[in-house]
Design a protein around this motif. Structure first.
Motif, PDB file in Angstrom:
ATOM      1  N   TYR A  17     -17.073  63.225   7.293  1.00 58.89           N
ATOM      2  CA  TYR A  17     -18.071  64.135   7.864  1.00 58.89           C
ATOM      3  C   TYR A  17     -19.099  63.326   8.643  1.00 58.89           C
ATOM      4  CZ  TYR A  17     -21.755  67.477   8.536  1.00 58.89           C
ATOM      5  OH  TYR A  17     -22.687  68.287   9.129  1.00 58.89           O
ATOM      6  N   TYR A  18     -19.492  63.832   9.816  1.00 64.64           N
ATOM      7  CA  TYR A  18     -20.441  63.119  10.675  1.00 64.64           C
ATOM      8  C   TYR A  18     -21.540  64.084  11.089  1.00 64.64           C
ATOM      9  CZ  TYR A  18     -16.610  60.051  10.211  1.00 64.64           C
ATOM     10  OH  TYR A  18     -15.648  59.286   9.618  1.00 64.64           O
ATOM     11  N   ARG A  19     -22.777  63.755  10.641  1.00 67.29           N
ATOM     12  CA  ARG A  19     -23.896  64.698  10.819  1.00 67.29           C
ATOM     13  C   ARG A  19     -24.214  64.951  12.284  1.00 67.29           C
ATOM     14  NH1 ARG A  19     -28.507  62.082   7.545  1.00 67.29           N
ATOM     15  NH2 ARG A  19     -26.837  61.019   6.472  1.00 67.29           N
ATOM     16  N   ILE A  72      -9.188  71.506  17.113  1.00 64.29           N
ATOM     17  CA  ILE A  72      -7.904  71.115  17.704  1.00 64.29           C
ATOM     18  C   ILE A  72      -7.581  69.672  17.345  1.00 64.29           C
ATOM     19  CG2 ILE A  72      -6.711  70.749  19.921  1.00 64.29           C
ATOM     20  CD1 ILE A  72      -8.643  72.834  21.107  1.00 64.29           C
ATOM     21  N   ASP A  73      -6.335  69.434  16.990  1.00 62.84           N
ATOM     22  CA  ASP A  73      -5.857  68.060  16.813  1.00 62.84           C
ATOM     23  C   ASP A  73      -4.361  68.099  17.064  1.00 62.84           C
ATOM     24  OD1 ASP A  73      -7.230  65.446  15.241  1.00 62.84           O
ATOM     25  OD2 ASP A  73      -5.036  65.426  15.352  1.00 62.84           O
ATOM     26  N   PHE A  74      -3.816  66.991  17.578  1.00 61.56           N
ATOM     27  CA  PHE A  74      -2.375  67.041  17.861  1.00 61.56           C
ATOM     28  C   PHE A  74      -1.531  66.564  16.686  1.00 61.56           C
ATOM     29  CE2 PHE A  74      -1.394  62.742  20.258  1.00 61.56           C
ATOM     30  CZ  PHE A  74      -1.925  62.018  19.211  1.00 61.56           C
ATOM     31  N   HIS A  75      -2.191  66.111  15.606  1.00 59.37           N
ATOM     32  CA  HIS A  75      -1.384  65.599  14.494  1.00 59.37           C
ATOM     33  C   HIS A  75      -1.092  66.732  13.508  1.00 59.37           C
ATOM     34  CE1 HIS A  75       0.425  63.110  11.589  1.00 59.37           C
ATOM     35  NE2 HIS A  75       0.126  61.997  12.238  1.00 59.37           N
ATOM     36  N   PRO A  76       0.182  67.088  13.356  1.00 56.83           N
ATOM     37  CA  PRO A  76       0.493  68.236  12.486  1.00 56.83           C
ATOM     38  C   PRO A  76       0.028  68.026  11.056  1.00 56.83           C
ATOM     39  CG  PRO A  76       2.515  67.130  13.247  1.00 56.83           C
ATOM     40  CD  PRO A  76       1.381  66.527  14.009  1.00 56.83           C
ATOM     41  N   ALA A  99      -2.468  71.020  18.897  1.00 58.90           N
ATOM     42  CA  ALA A  99      -2.290  71.015  20.352  1.00 58.90           C
ATOM     43  C   ALA A  99      -2.679  69.658  20.910  1.00 58.90           C
ATOM     44  CB  ALA A  99      -3.155  72.102  20.979  1.00 58.90           C
ATOM     45  N   ASP A 100      -2.084  69.315  22.035  1.00 55.21           N
ATOM     46  CA  ASP A 100      -2.379  68.040  22.698  1.00 55.21           C
ATOM     47  C   ASP A 100      -3.470  68.279  23.745  1.00 55.21           C
ATOM     48  OD1 ASP A 100      -2.350  65.697  24.246  1.00 55.21           O
ATOM     49  OD2 ASP A 100      -0.250  65.341  23.689  1.00 55.21           O
ATOM     50  N   LEU A 101      -4.553  67.537  23.613  1.00 61.41           N
ATOM     51  CA  LEU A 101      -5.684  67.760  24.527  1.00 61.41           C
ATOM     52  C   LEU A 101      -5.351  67.381  25.968  1.00 61.41           C
ATOM     53  CD1 LEU A 101      -8.460  66.501  22.103  1.00 61.41           C
ATOM     54  CD2 LEU A 101      -8.278  68.828  23.037  1.00 61.41           C
ATOM     55  N   SER A 121     -16.871  66.268  19.690  1.00 66.48           N
ATOM     56  CA  SER A 121     -15.689  65.423  19.598  1.00 66.48           C
ATOM     57  C   SER A 121     -16.121  64.049  19.113  1.00 66.48           C
ATOM     58  CB  SER A 121     -15.012  65.320  20.969  1.00 66.48           C
ATOM     59  OG  SER A 121     -13.815  64.588  20.852  1.00 66.48           O
ATOM     60  N   HIS A 122     -15.715  63.723  17.901  1.00 63.74           N
ATOM     61  CA  HIS A 122     -16.107  62.431  17.329  1.00 63.74           C
ATOM     62  C   HIS A 122     -14.887  61.520  17.213  1.00 63.74           C
ATOM     63  CE1 HIS A 122     -18.005  59.362  15.012  1.00 63.74           C
ATOM     64  NE2 HIS A 122     -17.234  59.567  13.964  1.00 63.74           N
ATOM     65  N   GLY A 123     -15.031  60.316  17.749  1.00 60.70           N
ATOM     66  CA  GLY A 123     -13.995  59.305  17.534  1.00 60.70           C
ATOM     67  C   GLY A 123     -12.726  59.550  18.322  1.00 60.70           C
ATOM     68  N   TRP A 127     -10.523  56.256  22.384  1.00 68.85           N
ATOM     69  CA  TRP A 127      -9.319  55.873  21.644  1.00 68.85           C
ATOM     70  C   TRP A 127      -8.061  56.481  22.270  1.00 68.85           C
ATOM     71  CZ3 TRP A 127     -14.077  56.595  19.532  1.00 68.85           C
ATOM     72  CH2 TRP A 127     -14.559  55.595  18.680  1.00 68.85           C
ATOM     73  N   VAL A 128      -8.230  57.334  23.270  1.00 74.09           N
ATOM     74  CA  VAL A 128      -7.068  58.043  23.834  1.00 74.09           C
ATOM     75  C   VAL A 128      -6.859  57.649  25.306  1.00 74.09           C
ATOM     76  CG1 VAL A 128      -7.238  60.000  22.247  1.00 74.09           C
ATOM     77  CG2 VAL A 128      -8.505  60.057  24.413  1.00 74.09           C
ATOM     78  N   SER A 129      -5.730  58.068  25.855  1.00 75.12           N
ATOM     79  CA  SER A 129      -5.356  57.648  27.213  1.00 75.12           C
ATOM     80  C   SER A 129      -6.209  58.366  28.266  1.00 75.12           C
ATOM     81  CB  SER A 129      -3.880  57.966  27.462  1.00 75.12           C
ATOM     82  OG  SER A 129      -3.735  59.370  27.563  1.00 75.12           O
ATOM     83  N   THR A 131      -5.177  60.168  30.529  1.00 80.82           N
ATOM     84  CA  THR A 131      -4.641  61.530  30.704  1.00 80.82           C
ATOM     85  C   THR A 131      -5.294  62.490  29.713  1.00 80.82           C
ATOM     86  OG1 THR A 131      -2.563  60.388  31.078  1.00 80.82           O
ATOM     87  CG2 THR A 131      -2.443  62.775  30.899  1.00 80.82           C
ATOM     88  N   VAL A 132      -5.471  62.024  28.481  1.00 80.36           N
ATOM     89  CA  VAL A 132      -6.088  62.892  27.473  1.00 80.36           C
ATOM     90  C   VAL A 132      -7.562  63.116  27.827  1.00 80.36           C
ATOM     91  CG1 VAL A 132      -6.552  63.208  25.008  1.00 80.36           C
ATOM     92  CG2 VAL A 132      -4.483  62.013  25.735  1.00 80.36           C
ATOM     93  N   ARG A 133      -8.231  62.047  28.254  1.00 75.80           N
ATOM     94  CA  ARG A 133      -9.647  62.215  28.632  1.00 75.80           C
ATOM     95  C   ARG A 133      -9.784  63.246  29.757  1.00 75.80           C
ATOM     96  NH1 ARG A 133     -11.631  55.942  29.084  1.00 75.80           N
ATOM     97  NH2 ARG A 133     -10.651  55.265  27.161  1.00 75.80           N
TER      98      ARG A 133
END
Ligand SMILES: C[S@@+](CC[C@H](N)C(=O)[O-])C[C@H]1O[C@@H](n2cnc3c(N)ncnc32)[C@H](O)[C@@H]1O
Length: 502
Positions: A17-19, A72-76, A99-101, A121-123, A127-129, A131-133
């Motif tokens: 958790y991130y305040r 949303i997260d792409f990891h099932p 879903a894939d962002l 959106s934290h973290g 960390w992503v490509s 394309t995702v950004r």
């Protein structure tokens, strides 16, 4: 596994958790930076991108029954874990989407979503490509409403510059020495430690890296893998992030790390003089980043910021309510800031903390705390310093009692997280009053779960046996003290903030 576009997918990320993602925290960041807050207290839509196991989205949903929350997260596996908790807690106002962002913005599911009032959106970003950004920017453009707020955290430059070799070395050697990504991270760090011992100059010459490596034992292998084994990890310059988000018509407001909005705390007088030569926020932030060397930024943006005058800002700040999030006797007035130690004036903050020890109070009332002697009335300083030092939290609905959904989620979180292997995770209990999570330790959450089950812990020995069976005697002693403190000091705070029945 290859489906993640370079992101680690063979092990799950730890729940946390991130305040900085809490609505009340974002409102405070906006007000401190003089930007009007426009999100309704009821009926808002909160959207989280890259939600991991969903703790942040779950507590926001439980604490705001009239809100709609989409995460949303792409990891099932992450989505399955989050959905299971939502089911267990009977939450019907949160939807977890697998879903894939990178292309979600163009999907039918995105088209069906209402506009969002808050996106966090934290973290994820650094960390992503690319394309995702780019997909994240298109989603913000399509779905964040005018006046809506966005939070984005990312690894920052130049804070990471002396540590770039470390990440590249850990990843490249780890990939060749092991299969699963947590083992790869461990193997990579072993090579790194050996090279440090062998005095590899780029690894020994950087004071920040040396300090970071000293604390590495606090991190799990899972965390290290998600941090360093991603193919596209690349820390960013603040101005590049601002430029990217301007495509979605977002304006930078300020930092969710609240103390960073007080340059007089972080920078020396000489540094500040250079900072103040510039009027635009991007150059100011660059000077600040160069001086402070922040490795992580939590930036807050608004789509169409409405700037307030000082009087309007101070009036809005005076109306906000604050609550202590640690027991009053643990509040410290000497705090560590980037420029060294800062002393909060005892004559003023002593009485303020005494008033807060009685319960949540409005900033306006705290400024007039009985016996408080102030050189000038400064609501921004009071709210910013107490929350920025993580000793207080902004309250969203003062006095709101724990709802059934809050109680069910807290019981479920305590069951899920209350285990020895989670002891170092940053977690939270859902709080009706905070409209989000009350940051706490796994021990606190465990004790809250026991209280909900009717166990008052007159003897904490069975709790120590459950949580600390893998610990040695000395650490079991520490755990006993922590659980007694949770029972005697944190439970009253959790009751006060509508995490538990009063
Ligand atoms: C470092 S974790 C942070 C998780 C969560 N926000 C937290 O702080 O606990 C990054 C998350 O982004 C997700 N992610 C990475 N690439 C993604 C993508 N292309 N689409 C959706 N989610 C993605 C990962 O599965 C992971 O849960």
């Amino acid at each position: 596994m290859s489906w993640g576009d370079g992101y680690v997918t063979d092990i799950n990320y730890d729940a946390g958790y991130y305040r900085e993602q809490s609505p009340a925290h974002l409102r405070l960041a906006c007000l401190l930076c003089g930007v009007a807050w426009d999100v309704p207290e009821e009926g808002a839509h909160y959207l989280e991108l890259g939600c991991g196991q969903g703790m942040g989205a779950l507590v926001v949903a439980a604490a705001n029954p009239s809100w709609r929350v989409t995460a949303i997260d792409f990891h099932p596996a992450h989505i399955a874990a989050a959905r299971a908790l939502a089911r267990e807690a009977g939450l019907t106002n949160v939807t977890f989407l697998e879903a894939d962002l990178s292309d979600f913005a163009e999907s039918a599911a995105a088209a069906a979503l209402p506009e969002a009032d808050i996106v966090t959106s934290h973290g994820v970003w650094s960390w992503v490509s690319p394309t995702v950004r780019a997909g994240i920017v298109r989603l913000l453009r399509a779905k964040l409403r005018a006046g809506g707020v966005a939070h984005l955290s990312y690894n920052a430059l130049p804070g990471w510059q002396g540590m770039l070799a470390m990440q590249r070395l850990v990843r490249e050697t780890g990939l060749r020495l092991a299969q699963r990504s947590d083992r790869q991270a461990q193997a990579g760090f072993e090579v790194l430690h050996e090279l440090v011992k062998a005095e590899a100059s780029t690894l020994t010459g950087d004071a920040r890296l040396t300090a970071w490596l000293r604390g590495i034992g606090n991190y799990s292998a899972t965390y290290l893998a998600h941090e360093f084994m991603n193919g596209h990890w690349s820390p960013c310059w603040h101005s590049d992030v601002v430029a990217a988000l301007s495509e979605a018509r977002l304006e930078f407001v300020g930092s969710g790390m609240l103390l960073d909005n007080f340059p007089e705390l972080g920078m020396t007088a000489a540094q500040r003089a250079i900072y103040e030569r510039f009027e635009d926020s991007q150059t100011r932030e660059l000077v600040k980043d160069v001086c402070l060397g922040r490795t992580l930024r939590h930036d807050v943006f608004v789509r169409g910021a409405r700037r307030m005058g000082a009087a309007g800002r101070d009036a809005a700040l005076r109306e906000l309510t604050l609550a202590l999030c640690i027991p009053a006797d643990r509040v410290v007035l000497e705090v560590q800031v980037a420029a060294g130690k800062a002393q909060l004036a005892k004559e003023f903050y002593g009485p303020v903390v005494r008033m807060l020890a009685e319960g949540p109070a409005a900033v306006g009332a705290l400024l007039k705390a009985p016996g408080a002697v102030a050189t000038k009335e400064n609501p921004a300083e009071l709210a910013g310093l107490l929350t920025g030092t993580r000793q207080a939290v902004p309250v969203w609905r003062p006095g709101a009692p724990a709802s059934d959904s809050v109680l069910r989620l807290n019981a479920a979180l305590a069951r899920r997280m209350g285990a020895a292997e989670n002891l170092s995770r940053p977690v939270a209990a859902a709080s009706a009053a905070l409209g989000a999570g009350m940051p706490c330790s796994v021990g606190d959450l465990f004790v809250a779960g026991r209280a909900l089950a009717g166990d008052d812990g007159a003897d904490v020995a069975p709790w120590v046996a459950t949580l600390g069976s893998a610990l040695d005697e000395e650490n079991q002693g520490r755990l006993r003290e922590a659980l007694e403190r949770a029972r005697d000091q944190m439970l009253p705070l959790l009751r006060q903030l509508g995490c538990l029945p009063a």
